[in-house]
Design a protein around this motif. Structure first.
Motif, PDB file in Angstrom:
ATOM      1  N   UNK A 113     -43.054 -30.408  33.801  1.00 55.68           N
ATOM      2  CA  UNK A 113     -41.793 -29.782  33.079  1.00 55.68           C
ATOM      3  C   UNK A 113     -41.249 -28.633  33.434  1.00 55.68           C
ATOM      4  N   UNK A 114     -42.116 -27.930  34.274  1.00 49.21           N
ATOM      5  CA  UNK A 114     -41.577 -26.373  34.628  1.00 49.21           C
ATOM      6  C   UNK A 114     -42.246 -25.406  33.550  1.00 49.21           C
ATOM      7  N   UNK A 115     -43.061 -26.136  32.714  1.00 51.39           N
ATOM      8  CA  UNK A 115     -43.683 -25.037  31.842  1.00 51.39           C
ATOM      9  C   UNK A 115     -44.965 -24.247  32.645  1.00 51.39           C
ATOM     10  N   UNK A 116     -45.237 -23.015  32.051  1.00 56.33           N
ATOM     11  CA  UNK A 116     -46.359 -22.159  32.720  1.00 56.33           C
ATOM     12  C   UNK A 116     -47.594 -22.836  32.370  1.00 56.33           C
ATOM     13  N   UNK A 117     -48.295 -22.760  33.472  1.00 51.16           N
ATOM     14  CA  UNK A 117     -49.898 -22.988  33.423  1.00 51.16           C
ATOM     15  C   UNK A 117     -50.766 -21.917  33.687  1.00 51.16           C
ATOM     16  N   UNK A 118     -51.814 -21.767  32.875  1.00 47.84           N
ATOM     17  CA  UNK A 118     -52.427 -20.404  33.085  1.00 47.84           C
ATOM     18  C   UNK A 118     -53.353 -20.579  34.330  1.00 47.84           C
ATOM     19  N   UNK A 119     -53.427 -19.573  35.088  1.00 51.76           N
ATOM     20  CA  UNK A 119     -54.128 -19.602  36.327  1.00 51.76           C
ATOM     21  C   UNK A 119     -55.618 -19.209  35.973  1.00 51.76           C
ATOM     22  N   UNK A 120     -56.098 -19.018  34.929  1.00 52.05           N
ATOM     23  CA  UNK A 120     -57.397 -18.797  34.574  1.00 52.05           C
ATOM     24  C   UNK A 120     -58.154 -20.079  34.669  1.00 52.05           C
ATOM     25  N   UNK A 121     -57.243 -21.380  34.594  1.00 52.00           N
ATOM     26  CA  UNK A 121     -57.952 -22.528  34.655  1.00 52.00           C
ATOM     27  C   UNK A 121     -58.601 -22.970  36.022  1.00 52.00           C
ATOM     28  N   UNK A 122     -57.686 -22.301  37.063  1.00 51.00           N
ATOM     29  CA  UNK A 122     -57.998 -22.571  38.613  1.00 51.00           C
ATOM     30  C   UNK A 122     -58.964 -21.998  39.167  1.00 51.00           C
ATOM     31  N   UNK A 123     -59.926 -22.755  39.855  1.00 47.13           N
ATOM     32  CA  UNK A 123     -60.962 -22.194  40.700  1.00 47.13           C
ATOM     33  C   UNK A 123     -60.797 -21.974  42.127  1.00 47.13           C
ATOM     34  N   UNK A 124     -59.695 -22.766  42.543  1.00 44.33           N
ATOM     35  CA  UNK A 124     -59.640 -22.544  44.289  1.00 44.33           C
ATOM     36  C   UNK A 124     -58.003 -22.960  44.583  1.00 44.33           C
ATOM     37  N   UNK A 125     -57.556 -22.293  45.384  1.00 45.02           N
ATOM     38  CA  UNK A 125     -56.345 -22.772  46.178  1.00 45.02           C
ATOM     39  C   UNK A 125     -56.224 -22.643  47.488  1.00 45.02           C
ATOM     40  N   UNK A 126     -55.898 -23.563  48.128  1.00 44.57           N
ATOM     41  CA  UNK A 126     -56.000 -23.954  49.503  1.00 44.57           C
ATOM     42  C   UNK A 126     -54.543 -23.735  50.205  1.00 44.57           C
ATOM     43  N   UNK A 127     -54.233 -23.060  51.317  1.00 46.34           N
ATOM     44  CA  UNK A 127     -52.740 -22.830  51.879  1.00 46.34           C
ATOM     45  C   UNK A 127     -53.166 -23.407  53.272  1.00 46.34           C
ATOM     46  N   UNK A 128     -52.225 -24.162  54.039  1.00 43.41           N
ATOM     47  CA  UNK A 128     -52.102 -24.297  55.196  1.00 43.41           C
ATOM     48  C   UNK A 128     -50.863 -23.934  55.963  1.00 43.41           C
TER      49      UNK A 128
END
Length: 293
Positions: A113-128
């Motif tokens: 819905x476009x609401x902000x999600x805290x990045x503190x819950x994210x362990x890893x991001x992969x970009x290609x």
């Protein structure tokens, strides 16, 4: 004029005389604000990605061209190769500087819905993108990341610009996968803040009595698909709200239950999860009814 004896020496040393002249530098991709050093002279490219320099010696000018700085306005650049073109006039040289251009990008994470999600819950991001996959972890996820936006490519002796488009191939959120690989694509040249949509949802958990349908207060332990978990406190009159649950299958263990203690829940949208359980009071009433019967 020096003379050489072909029978005396197999190699001849030729000393070149300095030749003063002008050098025209063009960048691929055409990039403004690139600083070059050439023969003691510093020049900076204009909006068209070109610069001119007067040097005291045109000999081997191709090998002398260097970056004066990796910064070029909001971008950073790397010099990949210098190619010399045919001169346009006497005492004039033309050079092509092939570059890799990078730009800082900030990742923001939002729910469906476009609401902000805290990045503190994210362990890893992969970009290609156009090269090796980039993996971000910990503080790297919160900080701006430098990504190539364009790179010079030589095809059949001609230099051209290849724009680089990036995709989000994975986001590890609370032990689960929060994106569909490759569905979200971005260009550093188009935007420096990327809103990455995650499949995380708001879930309300209610525990009800199986016989009477009334609310039951209880501790609930939620186990994720990777085996990790977290506690909830559900009130008899209020639901427990989890604002960010990544899509996936969960196990809910209700401490107040005698039967129906474990319930499997598939989270794929914002939802209300109602768990029906048999409580010790229900067991007592059933036992009393049996005795009376």
């Amino acid at each position: 004029v020096p003379r050489f004896d072909p029978f005396g020496h197999a190699s001849w040393k030729v000393q070149l005389q300095p030749v003063r002249g002008a050098v025209e530098i063009g960048t691929v991709p055409a990039t403004e604000g690139v600083m070059f050093e050439l023969g003691g002279t510093t020049v900076t490219t204009g909006p068209d990605g070109r610069a001119q320099a007067l040097v005291s010696d045109l000999n081997n000018v191709q090998q002398k061209l260097q970056l004066g700085s990796t910064a070029a306005g909001p971008m950073t650049v790397s010099l990949l190769r210098v190619t010399k073109l045919k001169p346009g006039a006497l005492n004039h040289r033309r050079l092509i500087a092939a570059l890799e251009v990078r730009r800082n990008v900030t990742l923001k994470f939002v729910d469906p819905l476009g609401g902000s999600v805290p990045a503190s819950h994210i362990q890893q991001v992969n970009l290609s993108g156009g090269g090796p996959m980039i993996t971000l972890m910990g503080q790297q996820i919160l900080n701006p990341v430098s990504l190539p936006e364009a790179i010079a490519t030589e095809v059949a002796g001609r230099w051209s610009t290849r724009a680089i488009t990036w995709s989000v191939s994975a986001v590890r959120f609370d032990g689960g996968e929060a994106v569909f690989a490759g569905k979200q694509r971005y260009s550093p040249a188009a935007a420096t803040v990327w809103n990455v949509a995650l499949s995380v949802f708001r879930v309300r958990v209610i525990v009800r009595d199986a016989l009477f349908g009334s609310g039951v207060g209880s501790h609930v332990w939620v186990t994720r698909s990777d085996g990790s978990g977290f506690p909830l406190r559900v009130g008899s009159a209020t639901a427990a709200v989890v604002p960010t649950m990544v899509r996936g299958l969960y196990d809910l263990r209700v401490d107040a239950a005698v039967f129906g203690k474990h319930t499997k829940v598939l989270v794929s949208r914002n939802d209300v999860v109602e768990v029906r359980v048999v409580t010790p009071l229900d067991v007592a009433l059933i036992a009393l009814s049996v005795l009376l019967f």
